[in-house]
Design an enzyme around this catalytic site. Sequence first.
Site, PDB file in Angstrom:
ATOM      1  N   TYR A   1       0.852  -1.188   0.000  1.00  0.00           N
ATOM      2  CA  TYR A   1       0.000   0.000   0.000  1.00  0.00           C
ATOM      3  C   TYR A   1       0.890   1.242   0.000  1.00  0.00           C
ATOM      4  CZ  TYR A   1      -4.599   1.938  -0.163  1.00  0.00           C
ATOM      5  OH  TYR A   1      -5.737   2.570  -0.600  1.00  0.00           O
TER       6      TYR A   1
ATOM      7  N   HIS B   1       7.348   5.595   0.915  1.00  0.00           N
ATOM      8  CA  HIS B   1       8.055   4.407   0.416  1.00  0.00           C
ATOM      9  C   HIS B   1       8.860   4.749  -0.837  1.00  0.00           C
ATOM     10  CE1 HIS B   1       4.422   2.486   2.369  1.00  0.00           C
ATOM     11  NE2 HIS B   1       5.395   1.806   2.940  1.00  0.00           N
TER      12      HIS B   1
END
Length: 283
Positions: free
Chosen positions: A29, A34
């Site tokens: 997700y 990230h």
Amino acid sequence: MKVVTTLEELWEARQALPNPLGFVPTMGYLHDGHLSLVRCAKRDNASVAVSIFVNPTQFGPNEDLESYPRDLARDLAMLEAEGVDLVWTPTAEVMYPPGSQTWVEVEKITKVLEGARRPGHFRGVTTVVAKLFNGVQPQRAYFGQKDAQQARVIQRMAQDLTYPIEIVVCPIRREPDGLAMSSRNTYLNPAERQAATVLYRALSAAKAAFQAGERDANALRKIMEDTINAEPLARLQYVSCADPDTLEEIHGKAEKALLSMAVYVGKTRLIDNMLLGTGKETF
Ligand code: PAF
């Protein structure tokens, strides 16, 4: 971009990748936080691998394992666009073979802060990260400062277990209003999303006091507490002003500190932190 699931597939794909390899472990997700780790890894290394695995052993019995957001197709499209070479999406059976009974546990620094409120959490994290390291065999691994204690615990584990891996900690990515990016932000309704900025406001208020000369750890904690308590949708779990190396709470003067907190906004538990006096944004 190669996507693999089994260990045999991983080993074969890994062998074909040039060194140094940068590795970004994730629970999927993906958001910009990230991707900033992936970009750091791309900048520093000849190839980049990412893992996506929602690790059951780091969730407590009353935590959000079942509802944790998942969207593999979207994650893979994002990683492909970043030019990632290899994505490992192991199953629970690959990571925890039937009959598993081996754990990796870092002792002291896992007992405070998040570890004190989430018993067993870091044992799950270190066990899975050790297995991910063993599989991927990277030269560098990338973690976010957002999970500050996790970063310290992984640094400790890598040293203690003599992994030949450099642990790189990358800065917190924030939304324009200051909210730290997190997959769990998707749980917030519009009113809660607005209220969630209180974590950054509390940290910023304590930082402003520190910059104006305040060094008393109690006073810094009180500033954060008062800011959180003034937000009706927020419920404070803890605030901390801790030594950035040992993560022990500071009593007295804080010349350098890790300010951190956990706050419930509605049913969603959010964490955030800020380093003061170290001259650096990350560990
Ligand atoms: O930070 C995370 O997403 C997880 O704790 C990690 C490091 C991928 C281990 O499951």
